[in-house]
Design an enzyme around this catalytic site. Structure first.
Site, PDB file in Angstrom:
ATOM      1  N   HIS A 363       1.363  -1.608   0.109  1.00  0.00           N
ATOM      2  CA  HIS A 363      -0.405  -0.214   0.258  1.00  0.00           C
ATOM      3  C   HIS A 363       0.665   1.355  -0.375  1.00  0.00           C
ATOM      4  O   HIS A 363       1.013   2.055  -0.520  1.00  0.00           O
ATOM      5  CB  HIS A 363      -1.068  -0.170   0.827  1.00  0.00           C
ATOM      6  N   GLU A 604      -1.989 -14.076 -15.745  1.00  0.00           N
ATOM      7  CA  GLU A 604      -1.053 -13.654 -14.412  1.00  0.00           C
ATOM      8  C   GLU A 604       0.223 -15.428 -14.493  1.00  0.00           C
ATOM      9  O   GLU A 604       1.808 -14.251 -13.875  1.00  0.00           O
ATOM     10  CB  GLU A 604      -0.896 -13.426 -13.344  1.00  0.00           C
ATOM     11  N   ASP A 628       3.060 -10.694 -12.232  1.00  0.00           N
ATOM     12  CA  ASP A 628       3.669 -11.775 -11.439  1.00  0.00           C
ATOM     13  C   ASP A 628       3.110 -12.430 -12.753  1.00  0.00           C
ATOM     14  O   ASP A 628       4.069 -13.853 -11.914  1.00  0.00           O
ATOM     15  CB  ASP A 628       1.616 -11.599 -11.002  1.00  0.00           C
ATOM     16  N   CYS A 675      -0.575  -4.728 -17.371  1.00  0.00           N
ATOM     17  CA  CYS A 675      -0.060  -3.437 -17.033  1.00  0.00           C
ATOM     18  C   CYS A 675       1.020  -4.254 -15.286  1.00  0.00           C
ATOM     19  O   CYS A 675       1.179  -5.331 -15.700  1.00  0.00           O
ATOM     20  CB  CYS A 675      -1.698  -3.229 -16.131  1.00  0.00           C
TER      21      CYS A 675
END
Length: 759
Positions: A363, A604, A628, A675
């Site tokens: 975060h 992913e 990932d 992304c």
């Protein structure tokens, strides 16, 4: 040996400086191994010679005077071979070198172990004995373990500058480099402000103070506070405890007495040490004394002393936090940064962030990227508690930290900061221009978001849509699952902010390194465990509430796209679409008239690569999660700095997988985007465009750089570069070849502003 090793490690970690640590090691190792000699040689990087720095058994006058090159003597041999050397008769070895001043001709047997930290040889640890004998395997293992412990101590000493004055020249090592994980791109040059974890005695550093009276007053206030707490606690529990248990509180109060702990701490404060450091020193000495006792009951008392110390420290930290000073160029350092810590720094003063724990996807890292603050995460080797107030450089491009940087390095990185500022100003002019190549190919550039702070930044940078909205962020900042109404409000704000541009909302993606405090997932291997779509399919109530909120939020806007994370097969898509259709029907039954939004999947994991075409038949779009996918293809935990060198999205296997996904999706007429960090790397973006990706989604900070570079090339040139790179089988060579090709086209200025410093 294990018990001895543990005791030595405790003493070494408690040593006040490198000199003390080296003395402890040579004394304790000599005694533990019952050898006549134990010595430490450190490699002086200026002279590239191994210098005798500490010894027990040789002539102490030879410390700092005896040295040898890597090609000289047995010590040099251990250092160059980077492995232990165990000799029964050292003098008969062809590399044996005699130093008259050490008196070592009397010692026959020799055992040396290299001191290595992150592949760098830092020195050699040696034991010697008079009689001719081979040291056994257990002794060799013990010495190797000790040398590994010493490597960390030396690295920490380099970082904090305490190694200075110990080498022959008296200069010591002025700067040290630590490697972590890039959290947010950019460079920060400034002073460290350390925020220590609450009440952790072991990480409290030493600090000299001038206002001794103020520190004494702080400590007296802490004593009064803890005494009051103990009395209140004793009173509250008086009806629940037996008399002998109640007596423990009396013992605590006695220990706090001026004649006991209180007096010892006060004495050290008066010598010029700050209250927290004095408290740590006294408490840890008592704890070690108790822990080394044979009596089990007395050993248990160590926990009582530690608990008392923590309670006192909590009061001291509270007082210290209230008067924390943030310099103009603050680099915030902590074991684990929190958004609240960032909010404490006055606006305009935060130039860098360092977190010992955490990942590039935490975060705080997401927030740092949104704020444009250079960040390094996962700096596990940095002795963070000891760097308060020293000069630091944070290189968010490479995930590197420099402590005590030289004036030359500060100037080099200062130039990078200025170049970045000028470059950003120049790129602002591109905001309203489309991302279009020289031969007219349009490449939409979208952004990854998760916080409202991202919205303004994305719009300032000219984003054309949102390729990834991380819906887990509102879940992570909550203390419970947000309700449907709360989620609706958050999603509506995001959709309205970008309307009419598309907003791709990823359904809840928790697990792995993204945890919810109120929904703990305990697993031995979380990255291969219960995460992403696996969690929400097992909990349809979470999935249904979230998708209902998304659908309702899109009413009248119709710019929503829903994306499913961590898809490993077609069956998961079918299950998800069944639940989505159910949510859509429920929303329509409530009178909300909305069309079914486009639904896509994230590729992913390797299984999704091989099923890309099958997945494309089921969905409206495909998006590759490059972070990932790289991690799973290469079996490298991208949050682990130990294997950071192996995590590389330019690996040929990753490039082949990406091409396979594009080809599979396009064969079914389905658009494919990407992304992740790769899409925001300007050089990588050229390759991705050449592969055929329809959209690139990235953090807003990098978007102008990507746009500038793509506007300077042709699609034909990008395809040509893809073909050239596919002929190369080494990721490092692909990096170099691609960057060289772009520099030869005059396009090197946005690839990596800090590259000139690195080279």
């Amino acid at each position: 040996m294990l018990a001895v090793l543990r005791k030595i490690v405790q003493e070494v970690n408690a040593a006040k400086d490198l000199g003390s640590a080296l003395s402890i090691i040579v004394q304790r190792v000599r005694a533990a191994m019952q050898s006549q000699v134990c010595s430490v040689y450190l490699l002086d990087p200026d002279t590239n010679r191994f210098v005798l720095m500490a010894t027990e058994g040789l002539n102490k006058k030879s410390i700092g005077r005896v040295s040898m090159a890597p090609n000289e003597g047995l010590v040099g041999l251990v250092g160059t071979r980077e492995e232990p050397l165990n000799l029964e008769d050292a003098a008969s070895h062809p590399r044996f070198r005699y130093f008259a001043e050490t008196g070592e001709e009397r010692y026959a047997s020799f055992l040396g172990a290299p001191i290595i930290h992150h592949r760098r040889v830092m020195g050699v640890l040696v034991v010697q004995q008079k009689e001719r004998r081979q040291f056994d395997e257990g002794e060799e293992a013990f010495l190797v373990t000790m040398s590994a412990q010493l490597a960390g101590v030396i690295a920490h000493a380099e970082a904090t500058g305490t190694i200075r004055g110990l080498d022959r020249q008296g200069r010591g090592i002025q700067e040290a480099r630590f490697v972590g994980i890039p959290g947010s791109p950019g460079v920060g040059v400034g002073k460290a402000v350390v925020v220590l974890p609450p009440a952790d005695l072991e990480v409290v550093p030493d600090k000299t103070v001038t206002d001794i009276d103020a520190e004494l007053q702080l400590f007296r206030s802490a004593l009064e506070g803890v005494r009051a707490d103990m009395k209140a606690l004793s009173k509250r529990l008086s009806t629940q405890l037996r008399k002998e248990e109640q007596a423990l509180f009396d013992v605590y109060l006695m220990m706090l007495d001026d004649a006991a702990l209180g007096n010892e701490v006060t004495t050290i404060i008066k010598s010029g040490q700050w209250a927290q450091g004095a408290l740590r020193q006294v408490v840890m000495e008592h704890v070690q004394r108790f822990e080394l006792m044979d009596d089990a009951y007395l050993r248990e008392r160590a926990a009582d002393v530690r608990d008392l110390g923590r309670r006192l420290l909590a009061y001291l930290q509270q007082a210290h936090q209230a008067c924390l000073i943030y310099p103009e160029n603050t680099i915030l350092v902590s074991e684990e940064l929190s958004p609240a810590m960032l909010g404490e720094v006055p606006e305009g003063r935060l130039v860098g962030l360092i977190s010992v724990l955490g990942s590039g996807n935490s975060h705080v890292a997401i927030l740092a990227r949104a704020m444009g603050v250079p960040t390094v995460m996962g700096a596990v080797d940095l002795p963070y508690s000891k760097v308060d107030g020293i000069d630091l450089i944070v290189d968010g491009y490479h995930g590197e930290i420099f402590t005590n940087p030289s004036p030359t390095l500060i100037k080099q990185y200062g130039d990078v900061v200025e170049e970045e500022r000028q470059l950003t100003q120049g790129l602002d002019a591109l905001r309203s221009l489309p991302c279009e190549t020289l031969d007219g190919h349009r490449m939409p550039l979208w952004v990854n978001t998760g916080l409202m702070a991202d919205v303004a930044r994305a719009q300032q940078r000219g984003a054309e849509g949102v390729g990834l909205y991380r819906t887990e962020v509102p879940f992570m900042v909550n203390e419970r699952f947000p309700s449907e109404k709360e989620q609706l409000s958050i999603y509506r704000e995001q959709l309205a902010a970008f309307h009419p541009a598309p907003v791709t909302m990823r359904t809840l993606d928790v697990g792995g390194d993204k945890a919810l405090s109120y929904f703990p997932i305990k697993e031995d291997n979380p990255f291969l465990g219960w995460r992403g779509i696996r969690v929400t399919l097992d909990h349809p109530e979470i999935f249904l509430v979230q998708t209902r909120a998304m659908l309702k939020a899109s009413e009248g806007l119709n710019n929503l796209r829903i994306m499913l994370p961590m898809i490993s097969g077609v069956h998961e898509v079918e299950e998800s679409q069944h639940l989505l259709h159910r949510a859509w029907c429920e929303v329509r039954d409530e009178g909300v008239d909305i069309p079914m939004p486009p639904v896509g999947v994230m590729v992913e994991v390797p299984s999704a690569v091989y099923q890309a075409r099958d997945l494309a038949r089921q969905v409206d779009f495909i998006s590759v999660g490059s972070n990932d996918l790289t991690q799973y293809l290469l079996a490298v935990d991208r949050n682990n700095p130990r294997v950071a060198d192996l995590y590389d999205y330019f690996h040929p296997a990753v490039l082949q997988a990406l091409q396979q996904v594009v080809d599979g999706a396009h064969a079914e007429g389905v658009p494919v985007s990407i992304c992740g960090e790769m899409a925001g790397d300007p050089a990588a973006a050229v390759l991705l465009m050449g592969m055929g990706f329809d959209t690139l989604s990235m953090n807003a900070t990098n978007l102008p750089k990507v746009k500038w570079l793509l506007r300077q090339v042709t699609l034909e040139k990008a395809r040509e570069l893809v073909q050239q790179m596919r002929q190369i089988d080494n990721p490092q060579v692909i990096h170099s070849a691609l960057h060289l090709a772009l520099r030869n086209l005059g396009l090197g200025r946005v690839i990596n502003p800090a590259a000139s410093v690195q080279s």
